[in-house]
Design an enzyme around this catalytic site. Structure first.
Site, PDB file in Angstrom:
ATOM      1  N   SER A  77       0.794  -0.953   0.086  1.00  0.00           N
ATOM      2  CA  SER A  77      -0.004   0.030   0.120  1.00  0.00           C
ATOM      3  C   SER A  77       0.949   1.292   0.101  1.00  0.00           C
ATOM      4  O   SER A  77       1.748   1.434  -0.960  1.00  0.00           O
ATOM      5  CB  SER A  77      -0.875   0.009   1.238  1.00  0.00           C
ATOM      6  OG  SER A  77      -1.995   0.907   0.942  1.00  0.00           O
TER       7      SER A  77
ATOM      8  N   ASP B 272      -5.984  -3.260  -2.474  1.00  0.00           N
ATOM      9  CA  ASP B 272      -4.700  -3.232  -1.367  1.00  0.00           C
ATOM     10  C   ASP B 272      -4.176  -4.517  -0.997  1.00  0.00           C
ATOM     11  O   ASP B 272      -4.933  -5.358  -0.507  1.00  0.00           O
ATOM     12  CB  ASP B 272      -5.271  -2.289  -0.118  1.00  0.00           C
ATOM     13  CG  ASP B 272      -4.114  -1.492   0.692  1.00  0.00           C
ATOM     14  OD1 ASP B 272      -3.317  -2.299   0.887  1.00  0.00           O
ATOM     15  OD2 ASP B 272      -4.469  -0.367   1.128  1.00  0.00           O
TER      16      ASP B 272
END
Length: 316
Positions: free
Chosen positions: A47, A177
Protein backbone atom coordinates in the site's frame (compact mmCIF):
# COMPACT_ATOMS: atom_id res chain seq x y z
CA UNK A 1 35.93 -12.25 3.35
CA UNK A 2 32.88 -11.92 1.08
CA UNK A 3 29.79 -10.20 2.46
CA UNK A 4 27.09 -12.87 2.26
CA UNK A 5 24.50 -10.88 4.19
CA UNK A 6 21.19 -10.10 2.43
CA UNK A 7 19.27 -7.10 3.76
CA UNK A 8 15.56 -6.42 3.26
CA UNK A 9 13.72 -3.14 3.77
CA UNK A 10 10.07 -3.83 4.63
CA UNK A 11 7.50 -1.00 4.60
CA UNK A 12 4.00 -1.33 6.09
CA UNK A 13 0.76 -0.01 4.69
CA UNK A 14 -1.16 2.77 6.43
CA UNK A 15 -2.34 5.50 4.06
CA UNK A 16 -1.09 9.00 4.80
CA UNK A 17 0.77 7.54 7.80
CA UNK A 18 3.34 6.35 5.29
CA UNK A 19 4.70 9.86 5.71
CA UNK A 20 6.19 8.62 8.99
CA UNK A 21 8.13 5.89 7.15
CA UNK A 22 9.34 8.25 4.43
CA UNK A 23 10.42 10.85 7.00
CA UNK A 24 12.32 8.21 9.00
CA UNK A 25 14.23 7.18 5.88
CA UNK A 26 14.93 10.81 5.04
CA UNK A 27 16.34 11.37 8.54
CA UNK A 28 18.59 8.32 8.19
CA UNK A 29 19.99 9.58 4.91
CA UNK A 30 20.61 13.06 6.24
CA UNK A 31 22.09 12.01 9.61
CA UNK A 32 24.35 9.30 8.22
CA UNK A 33 25.14 10.92 4.86
CA UNK A 34 24.19 7.80 2.94
CA UNK A 35 21.66 6.49 0.43
CA UNK A 36 19.33 4.10 2.25
CA UNK A 37 18.65 2.03 -0.84
CA UNK A 38 22.37 1.25 -1.20
CA UNK A 39 22.20 -0.92 1.93
CA UNK A 40 19.28 -3.15 0.89
CA UNK A 41 19.19 -6.04 -1.56
CA UNK A 42 15.38 -6.24 -1.63
CA UNK A 43 12.58 -3.74 -0.99
CA UNK A 44 9.11 -4.96 -0.09
CA UNK A 45 6.23 -2.61 0.57
CA UNK A 46 2.45 -2.77 0.87
CA UNK A 47 0.00 0.00 0.00
CA UNK A 48 1.59 3.29 1.06
CA UNK A 49 4.75 1.29 1.82
CA UNK A 50 4.60 0.00 -1.75
CA UNK A 51 4.54 3.56 -3.07
CA UNK A 52 7.64 4.36 -1.00
CA UNK A 53 9.43 1.17 -2.10
CA UNK A 54 8.71 1.90 -5.76
CA UNK A 55 9.91 5.46 -5.31
CA UNK A 56 13.20 4.33 -3.78
CA UNK A 57 13.74 1.62 -6.40
CA UNK A 58 13.13 4.09 -9.23
CA UNK A 59 15.71 6.57 -7.98
CA UNK A 60 13.77 8.91 -5.68
CA UNK A 61 15.34 10.02 -2.41
CA UNK A 62 13.24 9.73 0.76
CA UNK A 63 13.06 13.52 1.10
CA UNK A 64 11.45 13.68 -2.35
CA UNK A 65 8.92 11.07 -1.22
CA UNK A 66 8.15 13.17 1.88
CA UNK A 67 7.48 16.12 -0.40
CA UNK A 68 5.22 13.93 -2.55
CA UNK A 69 3.08 13.05 0.48
CA UNK A 70 2.90 16.66 1.63
CA UNK A 71 1.77 17.93 -1.76
CA UNK A 72 -0.46 15.05 -2.87
CA UNK A 73 -1.96 13.97 0.46
CA UNK A 74 -4.49 16.83 0.87
CA UNK A 75 -5.75 16.29 -2.69
CA UNK A 76 -6.01 12.51 -2.37
CA UNK A 77 -7.82 12.68 0.97
CA UNK A 78 -9.74 15.90 0.42
CA UNK A 79 -13.10 16.42 2.15
CA UNK A 80 -14.13 20.01 1.36
CA UNK A 81 -17.76 19.60 2.41
CA UNK A 82 -17.22 17.29 5.37
CA UNK A 83 -19.51 14.62 3.89
CA UNK A 84 -17.00 11.80 3.37
CA UNK A 85 -17.88 10.14 6.69
CA UNK A 86 -21.51 9.70 5.63
CA UNK A 87 -20.61 8.67 2.07
CA UNK A 88 -18.22 6.04 3.48
CA UNK A 89 -21.17 3.99 4.76
CA UNK A 90 -22.65 3.71 1.28
CA UNK A 91 -19.75 3.51 -1.17
CA UNK A 92 -16.00 4.13 -1.44
CA UNK A 93 -14.95 7.16 0.58
CA UNK A 94 -12.69 8.80 -2.00
CA UNK A 95 -12.48 9.08 -5.76
CA UNK A 96 -9.57 7.26 -7.37
CA UNK A 97 -8.76 10.14 -9.72
CA UNK A 98 -6.59 12.32 -7.44
CA UNK A 99 -4.54 9.28 -6.36
CA UNK A 100 -4.17 8.09 -9.96
CA UNK A 101 -3.10 11.54 -11.14
CA UNK A 102 -0.59 11.94 -8.30
CA UNK A 103 1.00 8.56 -9.02
CA UNK A 104 1.15 9.19 -12.77
CA UNK A 105 2.86 12.53 -12.18
CA UNK A 106 5.28 10.94 -9.71
CA UNK A 107 6.35 7.89 -11.72
CA UNK A 108 5.61 9.10 -15.27
CA UNK A 109 6.34 6.28 -17.75
CA UNK A 110 8.77 4.22 -15.66
CA UNK A 111 8.16 0.48 -15.44
CA UNK A 112 9.09 -2.23 -12.94
CA UNK A 113 11.80 -3.37 -15.34
CA UNK A 114 13.56 -0.02 -14.92
CA UNK A 115 13.93 -0.31 -11.14
CA UNK A 116 17.53 -0.45 -9.93
CA UNK A 117 16.74 -2.52 -6.81
CA UNK A 118 14.73 -5.74 -6.43
CA UNK A 119 11.15 -5.00 -5.38
CA UNK A 120 8.12 -7.07 -4.31
CA UNK A 121 4.72 -5.37 -3.96
CA UNK A 122 1.66 -7.25 -2.58
CA UNK A 123 -1.86 -6.74 -3.91
CA UNK A 124 -5.00 -8.90 -3.90
CA UNK A 125 -7.15 -10.06 -6.83
CA UNK A 126 -10.86 -9.89 -6.04
CA UNK A 127 -11.84 -11.67 -9.25
CA UNK A 128 -9.64 -14.68 -8.56
CA UNK A 129 -9.94 -14.35 -4.77
CA UNK A 130 -6.20 -14.86 -4.52
CA UNK A 131 -3.07 -13.03 -3.43
CA UNK A 132 -1.18 -11.15 -6.12
CA UNK A 133 2.47 -10.09 -6.16
CA UNK A 134 4.21 -7.61 -8.43
CA UNK A 135 7.92 -8.42 -8.72
CA UNK A 136 10.86 -6.93 -10.54
CA UNK A 137 12.55 -9.35 -12.99
CA UNK A 138 15.11 -10.55 -10.43
CA UNK A 139 14.65 -14.18 -11.47
CA UNK A 140 14.57 -15.74 -14.91
CA UNK A 141 10.98 -16.98 -14.56
CA UNK A 142 9.57 -13.52 -13.67
CA UNK A 143 8.71 -12.64 -17.26
CA UNK A 144 5.63 -10.42 -17.12
CA UNK A 145 5.56 -7.72 -14.43
CA UNK A 146 8.63 -5.88 -15.72
CA UNK A 147 6.46 -4.26 -18.39
CA UNK A 148 3.93 -2.81 -15.94
CA UNK A 149 4.16 0.96 -15.31
CA UNK A 150 5.05 1.83 -11.73
CA UNK A 151 1.98 4.00 -11.27
CA UNK A 152 -0.28 1.03 -12.04
CA UNK A 153 1.52 -1.13 -9.47
CA UNK A 154 1.27 1.66 -6.88
CA UNK A 155 -2.44 2.18 -7.60
CA UNK A 156 -3.19 -1.54 -7.27
CA UNK A 157 -1.40 -2.03 -3.96
CA UNK A 158 -2.97 1.08 -2.40
CA UNK A 159 -6.61 0.55 -3.44
CA UNK A 160 -7.81 0.19 0.15
CA UNK A 161 -11.30 -1.37 0.34
CA UNK A 162 -14.05 1.13 1.24
CA UNK A 163 -11.59 4.03 0.81
CA UNK A 164 -10.86 3.62 -2.92
CA UNK A 165 -12.37 1.54 -5.73
CA UNK A 166 -10.43 -1.45 -6.99
CA UNK A 167 -7.86 -0.92 -9.72
CA UNK A 168 -8.50 -2.49 -13.12
CA UNK A 169 -5.47 -1.07 -14.89
CA UNK A 170 -3.38 -4.27 -15.01
CA UNK A 171 -4.80 -6.90 -17.39
CA UNK A 172 -8.32 -5.84 -16.31
CA UNK A 173 -7.83 -7.65 -13.00
CA UNK A 174 -9.81 -6.44 -9.98
CA UNK A 175 -6.87 -5.54 -7.74
CA UNK A 176 -7.10 -4.09 -4.24
CA UNK A 177 -4.79 -3.12 -1.39
CA UNK A 178 -2.23 -5.78 -0.47
CA UNK A 179 -2.85 -4.85 3.16
CA UNK A 180 -5.80 -7.24 3.26
CA UNK A 181 -3.26 -10.06 3.59
CA UNK A 182 0.22 -8.53 4.02
CA UNK A 183 -0.02 -5.08 5.60
CA UNK A 184 3.30 -5.88 7.27
CA UNK A 185 5.10 -7.48 4.31
CA UNK A 186 8.16 -8.73 6.21
CA UNK A 187 7.38 -12.41 5.61
CA UNK A 188 6.76 -11.71 1.91
CA UNK A 189 10.31 -10.39 1.72
CA UNK A 190 11.82 -13.29 3.66
CA UNK A 191 10.06 -15.88 1.48
CA UNK A 192 11.15 -14.08 -1.69
CA UNK A 193 14.76 -13.99 -0.55
CA UNK A 194 14.87 -17.57 0.73
CA UNK A 195 12.74 -19.38 -1.86
CA UNK A 196 13.10 -17.35 -5.08
CA UNK A 197 16.66 -16.10 -4.59
CA UNK A 198 17.95 -19.08 -2.54
CA UNK A 199 19.37 -16.91 0.25
CA UNK A 200 20.02 -18.90 3.46
CA UNK A 201 17.85 -17.77 6.38
CA UNK A 202 20.91 -17.12 8.53
CA UNK A 203 22.13 -14.56 5.97
CA UNK A 204 18.90 -12.49 5.95
CA UNK A 205 18.39 -9.32 8.00
CA UNK A 206 15.24 -7.16 7.90
CA UNK A 207 14.63 -3.51 8.67
CA UNK A 208 10.86 -3.23 9.12
CA UNK A 209 9.10 0.14 9.42
CA UNK A 210 5.49 0.45 10.57
CA UNK A 211 3.24 3.48 10.29
CA UNK A 212 2.69 3.97 14.05
CA UNK A 213 1.02 1.52 16.41
CA UNK A 214 -2.15 2.86 18.05
CA UNK A 215 -2.71 1.76 21.65
CA UNK A 216 -6.38 0.82 21.51
CA UNK A 217 -8.52 -0.43 24.36
CA UNK A 218 -11.02 -3.07 23.30
CA UNK A 219 -14.59 -2.33 24.40
CA UNK A 220 -16.35 -5.00 26.49
CA UNK A 221 -19.24 -4.92 23.99
CA UNK A 222 -16.97 -6.73 21.52
CA UNK A 223 -16.82 -9.82 23.74
CA UNK A 224 -20.17 -11.07 22.51
CA UNK A 225 -21.01 -8.41 19.95
CA UNK A 226 -22.52 -8.93 16.52
CA UNK A 227 -21.81 -7.11 13.27
CA UNK A 228 -22.74 -3.59 14.39
CA UNK A 229 -20.42 -3.32 17.44
CA UNK A 230 -17.51 -4.73 15.46
CA UNK A 231 -18.10 -2.55 12.40
CA UNK A 232 -19.31 0.77 13.83
CA UNK A 233 -15.88 1.93 14.99
CA UNK A 234 -13.80 -0.20 12.59
CA UNK A 235 -12.75 -2.54 15.42
CA UNK A 236 -12.87 -5.60 13.16
CA UNK A 237 -10.46 -4.09 10.64
CA UNK A 238 -8.17 -2.74 13.33
CA UNK A 239 -7.95 -6.06 15.22
CA UNK A 240 -7.34 -8.03 12.02
CA UNK A 241 -4.62 -5.65 10.78
CA UNK A 242 -2.90 -5.43 14.16
CA UNK A 243 -3.06 -9.18 14.74
CA UNK A 244 -1.68 -9.85 11.27
CA UNK A 245 1.24 -7.47 11.81
CA UNK A 246 2.11 -8.84 15.25
CA UNK A 247 1.95 -12.41 13.97
CA UNK A 248 4.22 -11.64 11.02
CA UNK A 249 6.79 -9.91 13.20
CA UNK A 250 6.83 -12.81 15.66
CA UNK A 251 7.19 -15.38 12.86
CA UNK A 252 10.01 -13.43 11.26
CA UNK A 253 11.83 -13.15 14.58
CA UNK A 254 11.53 -16.90 15.11
CA UNK A 255 12.91 -17.63 11.64
CA UNK A 256 15.76 -15.12 11.65
CA UNK A 257 16.41 -14.73 15.36
CA UNK A 258 15.69 -11.64 17.43
CA UNK A 259 18.69 -9.81 15.99
CA UNK A 260 17.60 -10.62 12.44
CA UNK A 261 14.60 -8.27 12.51
CA UNK A 262 14.73 -4.62 13.54
CA UNK A 263 11.26 -3.05 13.64
CA UNK A 264 10.49 0.63 14.09
CA UNK A 265 6.81 1.21 14.86
CA UNK A 266 6.23 3.71 17.70
CA UNK A 267 3.21 3.36 19.95
CA UNK A 268 0.83 6.32 19.80
CA UNK A 269 -2.49 7.11 21.54
CA UNK A 270 -5.66 5.69 20.04
CA UNK A 271 -6.96 7.95 17.28
CA UNK A 272 -3.75 9.97 17.01
CA UNK A 273 -3.30 9.20 13.31
CA UNK A 274 -5.69 7.74 10.76
CA UNK A 275 -5.24 6.28 7.29
CA UNK A 276 -6.68 9.43 5.70
CA UNK A 277 -5.81 12.06 8.33
CA UNK A 278 -4.01 14.51 6.04
CA UNK A 279 -4.47 17.23 8.65
CA UNK A 280 -1.87 15.56 10.93
CA UNK A 281 1.09 15.51 8.54
CA UNK A 282 3.23 17.83 10.65
CA UNK A 283 2.71 15.62 13.69
CA UNK A 284 3.73 12.54 11.68
CA UNK A 285 6.94 14.26 10.60
CA UNK A 286 7.61 15.27 14.19
CA UNK A 287 7.06 11.71 15.40
CA UNK A 288 9.50 10.43 12.75
CA UNK A 289 12.11 13.01 13.79
CA UNK A 290 11.82 12.09 17.47
CA UNK A 291 11.81 8.32 16.97
CA UNK A 292 14.65 8.24 14.45
CA UNK A 293 16.78 10.49 16.67
CA UNK A 294 16.54 7.97 19.52
CA UNK A 295 17.07 4.83 17.43
CA UNK A 296 19.46 6.04 14.74
CA UNK A 297 22.40 4.23 16.35
CA UNK A 298 20.58 0.91 15.84
CA UNK A 299 20.29 1.44 12.11
CA UNK A 300 23.93 2.44 11.88
CA UNK A 301 25.11 -0.58 13.87
CA UNK A 302 22.94 -3.14 12.11
CA UNK A 303 22.67 -2.08 8.47
CA UNK A 304 25.22 0.46 7.24
CA UNK A 305 28.20 -1.89 7.02
CA UNK A 306 26.50 -3.89 4.26
CA UNK A 307 26.40 -2.68 0.67
CA UNK A 308 23.76 -4.24 -1.56
CA UNK A 309 25.01 -6.52 -4.30
CA UNK A 310 24.57 -5.29 -7.86
CA UNK A 311 21.14 -6.04 -9.28
CA UNK A 312 20.90 -6.87 -12.97
CA UNK A 313 17.30 -7.34 -14.25
CA UNK A 314 16.68 -10.41 -16.40
CA UNK A 315 14.36 -8.31 -18.60
CA UNK A 316 14.06 -4.62 -19.38
Amino acid sequence: MADTRFQILSLDGGGIRGLFSAAVLAAIEEDLATRVVDHFDLLVGTSTGGIIALGLASGMRPREIVDFYLSAGPRIFGDPWGLRWFQHWIRRKYSQHPLREALQNCFEHKTLGECTTRVVIPSYSLGDDDVYLFRTPHHERLRRDWRVPLWKVALATSAAPTFFPCSRDVDKLRLIDGGVWANNPTMVGIVEAHVTLAVPLNAIAVFSIGTTNALNGRRPSLDSGGKLPWVARYDAVDVIMRGQSLGVNNQASLLLGKDGVERWDPTVPAGAFSLDGADRVEDLIGKAAHYSRIHMHRFKELFTSHRATAYEPHYR
